[in-house]
Design a protein around this motif. Structure first.
Motif, PDB file in Angstrom:
ATOM      1  N   GLY A  44      -2.681 132.204 -22.033  1.00  0.00           N
ATOM      2  CA  GLY A  44      -2.414 131.103 -21.214  1.00  0.00           C
ATOM      3  C   GLY A  44      -3.352 129.807 -20.844  1.00  0.00           C
ATOM      4  N   VAL A  45      -3.120 129.120 -20.553  1.00  0.00           N
ATOM      5  CA  VAL A  45      -2.916 127.876 -19.863  1.00  0.00           C
ATOM      6  C   VAL A  45      -3.139 127.897 -18.886  1.00  0.00           C
ATOM      7  CG1 VAL A  45      -2.850 126.895 -22.200  1.00  0.00           C
ATOM      8  CG2 VAL A  45      -1.186 126.558 -20.649  1.00  0.00           C
ATOM      9  N   ALA A  46      -3.647 127.378 -17.659  1.00  0.00           N
ATOM     10  CA  ALA A  46      -4.196 127.096 -16.171  1.00  0.00           C
ATOM     11  C   ALA A  46      -3.880 125.503 -15.977  1.00  0.00           C
ATOM     12  CB  ALA A  46      -4.142 128.406 -15.072  1.00  0.00           C
ATOM     13  N   GLY A  47      -4.070 125.309 -14.982  1.00  0.00           N
ATOM     14  CA  GLY A  47      -4.605 123.711 -13.795  1.00  0.00           C
ATOM     15  C   GLY A  47      -3.045 123.518 -14.035  1.00  0.00           C
ATOM     16  N   PRO A  48      -3.476 122.081 -13.646  1.00  0.00           N
ATOM     17  CA  PRO A  48      -2.176 120.862 -13.561  1.00  0.00           C
ATOM     18  C   PRO A  48      -1.068 120.645 -14.037  1.00  0.00           C
ATOM     19  CG  PRO A  48      -5.248 119.744 -12.584  1.00  0.00           C
ATOM     20  CD  PRO A  48      -4.719 121.402 -13.401  1.00  0.00           C
ATOM     21  N   ALA A  49      -0.747 120.401 -13.774  1.00  0.00           N
ATOM     22  CA  ALA A  49       0.416 120.047 -15.291  1.00  0.00           C
ATOM     23  C   ALA A  49       0.462 119.150 -15.993  1.00  0.00           C
ATOM     24  CB  ALA A  49       2.301 119.823 -14.091  1.00  0.00           C
ATOM     25  N   SER A  50      -0.059 117.903 -15.879  1.00  0.00           N
ATOM     26  CA  SER A  50      -0.359 116.967 -16.813  1.00  0.00           C
ATOM     27  C   SER A  50      -1.392 117.221 -17.058  1.00  0.00           C
ATOM     28  CB  SER A  50      -0.259 115.685 -15.635  1.00  0.00           C
ATOM     29  OG  SER A  50      -2.077 115.594 -14.707  1.00  0.00           O
ATOM     30  N   ALA A  51      -2.398 118.286 -17.561  1.00  0.00           N
ATOM     31  CA  ALA A  51      -3.525 118.397 -17.939  1.00  0.00           C
ATOM     32  C   ALA A  51      -3.335 119.556 -18.462  1.00  0.00           C
ATOM     33  CB  ALA A  51      -4.553 118.697 -17.608  1.00  0.00           C
ATOM     34  N   THR A  52      -2.547 120.729 -18.276  1.00  0.00           N
ATOM     35  CA  THR A  52      -2.072 121.889 -19.081  1.00  0.00           C
ATOM     36  C   THR A  52      -0.843 121.233 -20.816  1.00  0.00           C
ATOM     37  OG1 THR A  52      -0.637 122.122 -17.656  1.00  0.00           O
ATOM     38  CG2 THR A  52      -2.191 123.538 -17.843  1.00  0.00           C
ATOM     39  N   SER A  53      -0.032 120.325 -20.246  1.00  0.00           N
ATOM     40  CA  SER A  53       0.586 119.944 -20.977  1.00  0.00           C
ATOM     41  C   SER A  53       0.131 119.025 -22.321  1.00  0.00           C
ATOM     42  CB  SER A  53       1.652 119.191 -20.626  1.00  0.00           C
ATOM     43  OG  SER A  53       2.515 119.388 -19.535  1.00  0.00           O
ATOM     44  N   ALA A  54      -1.066 118.375 -22.023  1.00  0.00           N
ATOM     45  CA  ALA A  54      -1.932 117.566 -23.295  1.00  0.00           C
ATOM     46  C   ALA A  54      -2.351 118.996 -23.592  1.00  0.00           C
ATOM     47  CB  ALA A  54      -2.724 116.280 -22.849  1.00  0.00           C
ATOM     48  N   LEU A  55      -3.341 120.373 -23.175  1.00  0.00           N
ATOM     49  CA  LEU A  55      -3.826 120.948 -23.638  1.00  0.00           C
ATOM     50  C   LEU A  55      -2.838 121.644 -24.542  1.00  0.00           C
ATOM     51  CD1 LEU A  55      -6.181 122.538 -24.462  1.00  0.00           C
ATOM     52  CD2 LEU A  55      -5.690 124.392 -21.892  1.00  0.00           C
ATOM     53  N   GLU A  56      -1.425 121.974 -24.523  1.00  0.00           N
ATOM     54  CA  GLU A  56      -0.552 122.591 -24.953  1.00  0.00           C
ATOM     55  C   GLU A  56      -0.097 121.737 -26.634  1.00  0.00           C
ATOM     56  OE1 GLU A  56       2.741 123.266 -23.020  1.00  0.00           O
ATOM     57  OE2 GLU A  56       1.987 123.969 -21.600  1.00  0.00           O
ATOM     58  N   ARG A  57      -0.547 120.367 -26.167  1.00  0.00           N
ATOM     59  CA  ARG A  57       0.425 119.664 -27.545  1.00  0.00           C
ATOM     60  C   ARG A  57      -1.074 119.971 -28.250  1.00  0.00           C
ATOM     61  NH1 ARG A  57       2.580 116.477 -23.616  1.00  0.00           N
ATOM     62  NH2 ARG A  57      -0.219 115.220 -23.818  1.00  0.00           N
ATOM     63  N   GLN A  58      -1.881 119.737 -28.202  1.00  0.00           N
ATOM     64  CA  GLN A  58      -3.314 119.578 -28.724  1.00  0.00           C
ATOM     65  C   GLN A  58      -3.458 121.022 -29.406  1.00  0.00           C
ATOM     66  OE1 GLN A  58      -6.413 118.637 -25.727  1.00  0.00           O
ATOM     67  NE2 GLN A  58      -6.188 116.645 -26.249  1.00  0.00           N
ATOM     68  N   LEU A  59      -3.545 122.450 -28.935  1.00  0.00           N
ATOM     69  CA  LEU A  59      -3.333 123.301 -29.358  1.00  0.00           C
ATOM     70  C   LEU A  59      -2.561 124.002 -30.620  1.00  0.00           C
ATOM     71  CD1 LEU A  59      -4.017 126.200 -26.561  1.00  0.00           C
ATOM     72  CD2 LEU A  59      -5.794 125.148 -28.480  1.00  0.00           C
ATOM     73  N   ALA A  60      -1.233 123.274 -30.144  1.00  0.00           N
ATOM     74  CA  ALA A  60       0.046 123.151 -31.226  1.00  0.00           C
ATOM     75  C   ALA A  60      -0.391 122.482 -32.056  1.00  0.00           C
ATOM     76  CB  ALA A  60       1.174 123.089 -30.516  1.00  0.00           C
ATOM     77  N   GLY A  61      -1.083 121.557 -32.137  1.00  0.00           N
ATOM     78  CA  GLY A  61      -1.227 120.670 -33.362  1.00  0.00           C
ATOM     79  C   GLY A  61      -2.842 121.200 -34.554  1.00  0.00           C
ATOM     80  N   ARG A  62      -3.264 121.305 -33.287  1.00  0.00           N
ATOM     81  CA  ARG A  62      -4.299 122.423 -34.100  1.00  0.00           C
ATOM     82  C   ARG A  62      -4.753 123.499 -34.524  1.00  0.00           C
ATOM     83  NH1 ARG A  62      -9.838 120.317 -34.218  1.00  0.00           N
ATOM     84  NH2 ARG A  62     -10.139 118.716 -32.281  1.00  0.00           N
ATOM     85  N   HIS A  63      -4.032 124.152 -34.340  1.00  0.00           N
ATOM     86  CA  HIS A  63      -3.181 126.013 -34.611  1.00  0.00           C
ATOM     87  C   HIS A  63      -1.697 125.903 -34.188  1.00  0.00           C
ATOM     88  CE1 HIS A  63      -7.604 126.566 -33.426  1.00  0.00           C
ATOM     89  NE2 HIS A  63      -7.677 125.915 -32.843  1.00  0.00           N
ATOM     90  N   PRO A  64      -0.759 125.346 -35.605  1.00  0.00           N
ATOM     91  CA  PRO A  64       0.486 125.522 -35.610  1.00  0.00           C
ATOM     92  C   PRO A  64       0.845 126.748 -36.006  1.00  0.00           C
ATOM     93  CG  PRO A  64       0.148 125.070 -37.255  1.00  0.00           C
ATOM     94  CD  PRO A  64      -1.195 124.927 -36.509  1.00  0.00           C
ATOM     95  N   GLY A  65       1.802 127.830 -34.764  1.00  0.00           N
ATOM     96  CA  GLY A  65       2.041 128.921 -34.897  1.00  0.00           C
ATOM     97  C   GLY A  65       1.339 130.276 -34.249  1.00  0.00           C
ATOM     98  N   ALA A  66       0.117 129.789 -33.706  1.00  0.00           N
ATOM     99  CA  ALA A  66      -1.196 130.744 -33.264  1.00  0.00           C
ATOM    100  C   ALA A  66      -1.097 130.919 -32.265  1.00  0.00           C
ATOM    101  CB  ALA A  66      -2.418 130.016 -33.628  1.00  0.00           C
ATOM    102  N   PHE A  67      -0.609 130.220 -31.344  1.00  0.00           N
ATOM    103  CA  PHE A  67      -0.299 130.779 -29.990  1.00  0.00           C
ATOM    104  C   PHE A  67       0.856 130.906 -29.698  1.00  0.00           C
ATOM    105  CE2 PHE A  67      -4.529 128.908 -30.355  1.00  0.00           C
ATOM    106  CZ  PHE A  67      -5.297 130.513 -30.390  1.00  0.00           C
ATOM    107  N   GLU A  68       1.355 131.599 -28.715  1.00  0.00           N
ATOM    108  CA  GLU A  68       2.099 131.423 -27.418  1.00  0.00           C
ATOM    109  C   GLU A  68       2.385 131.237 -26.569  1.00  0.00           C
ATOM    110  OE1 GLU A  68       5.353 135.323 -27.695  1.00  0.00           O
ATOM    111  OE2 GLU A  68       4.649 135.394 -25.715  1.00  0.00           O
ATOM    112  N   ILE A  69       1.972 129.775 -25.612  1.00  0.00           N
ATOM    113  CA  ILE A  69       1.962 129.514 -24.401  1.00  0.00           C
ATOM    114  C   ILE A  69       2.437 130.365 -23.258  1.00  0.00           C
ATOM    115  CG2 ILE A  69       0.900 127.805 -23.256  1.00  0.00           C
ATOM    116  CD1 ILE A  69      -0.499 128.045 -25.676  1.00  0.00           C
ATOM    117  N   HIS A  70       1.580 130.836 -21.709  1.00  0.00           N
ATOM    118  CA  HIS A  70       2.581 131.081 -20.887  1.00  0.00           C
ATOM    119  C   HIS A  70       0.957 130.687 -20.387  1.00  0.00           C
ATOM    120  CE1 HIS A  70       4.031 135.202 -22.085  1.00  0.00           C
ATOM    121  NE2 HIS A  70       3.199 134.703 -23.141  1.00  0.00           N
TER     122      HIS A  70
END
Length: 334
Positions: A44-70
């Motif tokens: 899960g990711v929680a917080g303001p939409a702008s901040a969580t979107s950036a976090l999702e992109r960073q997680l996907a870039g560093r750990h491709p295929g590792a997480f299913e984001i909610h």
């Protein structure tokens, strides 16, 4: 050309069978262990939409295929999702920096992995990461080693119960009662050791005993049921299935989503994996996400007991259809 004697054939089978079984066991245990890594792990990711979107992109870039984001609106919603076993953990974006919410009771391995991933993510900006263990593993078993170690003894108890019923020649209702009664006693004894004595389980005592007993019955009934239908070879078939496949594919030591596919999925359809998942839900999460593994164990138990009753019903009928051996009086020759 002379054919080999029966003794020579048996020797050949034994020589060939031993390395095949060793190779199968090594593959079943070593392959998942060597390929353990997060694969679409619910996070899960929680917080303001702008901040969580950036976090999702960073997680996907560093750990491709590792997480299913909610995605969740705030920390409270993320905590609720962890307690419901919807996600293994969450990252909350706050003005002070990222906050990692983990659940070591669900999987200490995943909790450590999540904390490491968030720490690496925050290191680039110099932010400090605060970690909160929302559903912590018991202090007496912080690494979950005792729960993991309980899988094999329950499988062995189930196989021993099924073998005892088979070799004692019990059938029908008597066999079903023996299997159910013995499994219930195993559940009570296991709960007494794991909860009352060691303190590695912290949920409702009777619910834990029920889960441990049902896990044993699923294996015991399957072993006795298949033996009732096909003979004692059924014990070996069920034993190989739950020991060589169900045990290493259970994901009890890490998480089903940490195993290579399809090992994680297969493991949850077998008693060891379903039993471990159900025990975690009952012991640490007040029964959250318990329906799936409970149904899996129940189906194994019901089908096994049904096979026991069916085998007993077919036995006399089969015997009655066999023509008795005719005996003729010798004719005296005068």
């Amino acid at each position: 050309m002379a054919q080999p004697s029966p003794g020579a054939r048996r020797l050949t089978v034994a020589v060939v069978l031993a390395p095949l079984l060793a190779a199968l066991a090594l593959w079943a245990f070593a392959w998942p262990a060597a390929r353990t890594a997060p694969r679409d792990l619910p996070l899960g990711v929680a917080g303001p939409a702008s901040a969580t979107s950036a976090l999702e992109r960073q997680l996907a870039g560093r750990h491709p295929g590792a997480f299913e984001i909610h995605r969740y609106d705030d920390e409270a919603a993320a905590r609720a999702a962890i307690e419901d076993r919807t996600v293994y953990g969450a990252v909350v974006v706050t003005p002070e920096g990222p906050e990692a919410l983990t659940a070591s009771a669900a999987s200490p391995v995943v909790a450590q992995l999540l904390q490491q991933a968030v720490t690496e993510q925050a290191a680039a900006t110099g932010a400090r990461v605060r970690t909160v263990d929302v559903v912590a593993a018991p202090a007496s078993d912080p690494r979950g080693a005792a729960l993991t170690a309980s899988v094999l003894p329950l499988v062995m108890a189930g196989l021993a119960t099924g073998a005892a019923v088979t070799f004692l020649g019990l059938g029908g209702v008597r066999a079903a009662l023996a299997l159910s009664g013995a499994s219930a006693l195993v559940g009570l004894a296991a709960a007494g050791i794991a909860d009352s004595w060691l303190g590695v389980l912290t949920g409702d005592w009777w619910a834990e005993a029920g889960v441990l007993g049902l896990s044993t019955l699923a294996v015991a009934a399957a072993a006795a049921g298949l033996s009732s239908l096909v003979g004692r070879a059924g014990l070996g078939v069920v034993g190989a299935l739950v020991m060589l496949v169900g045990n290493p594919f259970s994901g009890a030591a890490s998480a089903p989503r940490m195993l290579p596919e399809p090992a994680g999925a297969i493991g949850q359809w077998l008693p060891p994996g379903a039993g471990a998942s159900l025990l975690r839900s009952v012991a640490f999460f007040d029964g959250a996400a318990a329906v799936g593994p409970a149904l899996t164990l129940t189906w194994w138990a019901v089908l096994g007991l049904g096979a026991v009753l069916l085998g007993d019903a077919l036995g006399p009928r089969t015997a009655s259809t066999e023509s008795p051996t005719e005996t003729r009086e010798p004719v005296a020759v005068s």
